[in-house]
Design an enzyme around this catalytic site. Structure first.
Site, mmCIF file in Angstrom:
data_model
loop_
_atom_site.group_PDB
_atom_site.id
_atom_site.type_symbol
_atom_site.label_atom_id
_atom_site.label_comp_id
_atom_site.label_asym_id
_atom_site.label_seq_id
_atom_site.Cartn_x
_atom_site.Cartn_y
_atom_site.Cartn_z
ATOM 1 N N ARG A 50 -19.973 14.625 -13.007
ATOM 2 C CA ARG A 50 -18.690 14.127 -13.531
ATOM 3 C C ARG A 50 -17.676 14.039 -12.398
ATOM 4 N NH1 ARG A 50 -15.269 17.589 -15.386
ATOM 5 N NH2 ARG A 50 -16.765 18.816 -16.563
ATOM 6 N N TYR A 102 -4.417 -7.483 -23.855
ATOM 7 C CA TYR A 102 -5.691 -7.330 -24.575
ATOM 8 C C TYR A 102 -5.497 -6.413 -25.799
ATOM 9 C CZ TYR A 102 -10.292 -5.457 -25.650
ATOM 10 O OH TYR A 102 -11.417 -5.038 -26.313
ATOM 11 N N ASP A 174 -4.152 -5.575 -15.011
ATOM 12 C CA ASP A 174 -5.524 -5.791 -15.493
ATOM 13 C C ASP A 174 -6.036 -7.079 -14.848
ATOM 14 O OD1 ASP A 174 -7.775 -6.576 -16.957
ATOM 15 O OD2 ASP A 174 -7.065 -5.616 -18.796
ATOM 16 N N LYS A 199 -17.126 -7.561 -17.787
ATOM 17 C CA LYS A 199 -16.955 -9.008 -17.783
ATOM 18 C C LYS A 199 -17.506 -9.620 -16.482
ATOM 19 C CE LYS A 199 -15.308 -7.979 -21.659
ATOM 20 N NZ LYS A 199 -14.095 -7.249 -21.813
HETATM 21 C C1 LIG Z 1 -8.600 -8.294 -20.245
HETATM 22 C C2 LIG Z 1 -9.377 -7.135 -20.798
HETATM 23 N N1 LIG Z 1 -9.031 -5.893 -20.431
HETATM 24 C C3 LIG Z 1 -9.698 -4.811 -20.898
HETATM 25 C C4 LIG Z 1 -10.756 -4.937 -21.778
HETATM 26 C C5 LIG Z 1 -11.465 -3.708 -22.277
HETATM 27 O O1 LIG Z 1 -12.665 -3.529 -21.598
HETATM 28 P P1 LIG Z 1 -13.959 -2.823 -22.221
HETATM 29 O O2 LIG Z 1 -14.396 -3.648 -23.392
HETATM 30 O O3 LIG Z 1 -14.933 -2.809 -21.089
HETATM 31 O O4 LIG Z 1 -13.540 -1.450 -22.657
HETATM 32 C C6 LIG Z 1 -11.152 -6.214 -22.167
HETATM 33 C C7 LIG Z 1 -12.285 -6.368 -23.095
HETATM 34 O O5 LIG Z 1 -12.498 -7.382 -23.714
HETATM 35 C C8 LIG Z 1 -10.449 -7.348 -21.666
HETATM 36 O O6 LIG Z 1 -10.780 -8.596 -22.023
#
Ligand SMILES: Cc1ncc(COP(=O)(O)O)c(C=O)c1O
Length: 392
Positions: A50, A102, A174, A199
């Site tokens: 961890r 998101y 992000d 992604k």
């Molecule tokens: C722009 C964005 N940020 C964060 C996330 C969250 O990521 P995760 O699904 O890997 O937890 C997503 C997921 O769709 C996303 O599209």
């Protein structure tokens, strides 16, 4: 002077290209949860997975190098990375957040952080005046997502960073939609870069992972402490999958972005499509800023049909994209934000943000462009002509 390699070369030619112990050309997967302590009084470099693991570390160092940061951190999901970064906040702090963030991040802020006394304001971050007006004395973080999800709104990163610095706030960004192949927020002054590595970075719809990167050593120490304390670390098999995906990031994103631009142009001309959201279109309000702060426009676009019925008809008939949540994969992914990524958002709030019942988001994959256009053409032909007349 040593040559500075280009981004695509750096994806392959880096510290992790060859394992120094065996010559293996793939990062070894170290499953051990614990590590023998050779000295009674001191731990070695690793003690418990961890706190640190060589496979995870390879990914953490890789993303730090690609983003131009000093430290990277790998988490069990994008949300784990985002949530852990939010643990930098304390009770009584305020966070200013981009309006079309998101849905999962929205849920974390409005349903979890609020219970710990962290205040929030959502603001249209394309409007720098609105950002400035909403900064409070207790604002500790300004949170950006650009281009945003699903309306592809573009935030002027430098502009927000300037405001944040003037008020002593941190900036989080992000970078999931762009990746460091197209946008390097740390170079523009951002403090913490976050990713859903699920992604484009991993790229194959086969792993859930999150990353955070910082360029300040002190902030890195704080985030490391939180990563270890909260414990939502990425498993080693998954770290390896992300490392493998990242090797082809540049070529995948290049082809997908080219196809996305062509599809956006095609959809803009189509009479049954009411609106297309893609920062690469010259009439997109954020086009010039995007050009100025990123090396491309990405592989995600959204488009609006007349209503839910029209989207249902289109989705029923389209054959190539999978209809699913997520984005950033080798296969094209079509999603319906109203019932998928933004289902966590109350309907009136969602509509107010322009995420209407006719909106579809497309993440363009690696299928042949002509096949994609032909598929869209036949699927759109089923959409009822009458239902596409905008309500007056
Ligand atoms: C722009 C964005 N940020 C964060 C996330 C969250 O990521 P995760 O699904 O890997 O937890 C997503 C997921 O769709 C996303 O599209």
């Amino acid at each position: 002077m040593e040559r500075e390699w280009s981004f695509s070369t750096k994806l392959l030619h880096n510290k992790w290209k060859v394992d120094r112990h065996t010559g293996a050309v793939s990062v070894p997967i170290q499953h051990a949860s614990t590590f023998h302590q050779f000295d009674f009084d001191s731990f070695g470099k690793y003690d418990y997975s961890r706190s640190g693991n060589p496979t995870r570390e390879a990914l953490e160092e890789t993303i730090a190098a690609l983003e131009g940061g000093v430290r990277g951190f790998a988490f069990a999901s994008g949300m784990a990375a985002i949530s852990t970064a939010f643990l930098l906040l304390s009770k009584g702090d305020h966070v200013l957040v981009t309006e079309d963030v998101y849905g999962g991040t929205y849920r974390m802020i409005t349903e979890v952080l609020n219970r710990f006394g962290i205040e929030y304001t959502f603001v249209d971050m394309t409007d720098l005046e609105a950002v400035a007006e909403n900064i409070r004395p207790n604002t500790k973080v300004i949170y950006m997502e650009t281009p945003s999800n699903p309306l592809l709104k573009v935030t002027d990163i430098r502009g927000v960073v300037k405001l944040a610095k003037a008020h002593g706030c941190l900036t989080f960004l992000d970078n999931t939609f762009m990746t460091p192949a197209l946008q390097r927020p740390l170079d523009l002054g951002v403090d913490v870069v976050l990713h859903s590595a699920t992604k484009f970075l991993a790229g194959h719809s086969d792993v859930v992972a999150g990353l955070a990167v910082v360029k300040d050593e002190e902030l890195g120490k704080q985030l490391y402490k939180l990563q270890n304390a909260f414990g939502a670390v990425l498993g080693v098999q998954d770290a390896w999958l992300v490392l493998r995906g990242v090797k082809t990031l540049h070529v995948r994103l290049k082809q997908s972005s080219e196809s996305a631009a062509a599809l956006a142009a095609y959809l803009t001309r189509h009479p049954k499509v009411e609106e297309v959201y893609y920062p690469g279109l010259s009439h997109h309000p954020g086009h010039a800023i995007q050009r100025n702060q990123a090396a491309g426009f990405g592989a995600v676009l959204s488009f609006r049909l007349a209503d839910e019925e029209a989207t249902r008809t289109f989705v029923r008939n389209v054959r190539l994209p999978v209809f699913a949540v997520s984005l950033g994969a080798v296969e094209s992914i079509l999603s319906y934000p109203a019932k998928m990524s933004h289902a966590a958002m109350p309907k009136d709030e969602r509509l107010r943000r322009g995420i209407t019942d006719g909106l579809l988001r497309l993440s363009v994959g690696l299928e042949d462009l002509n096949d994609l256009i032909a598929d869209f053409e036949q699927a759109l032909s089923f959409v009822n002509e009458r239902s596409s007349i905008p309500a007056r």
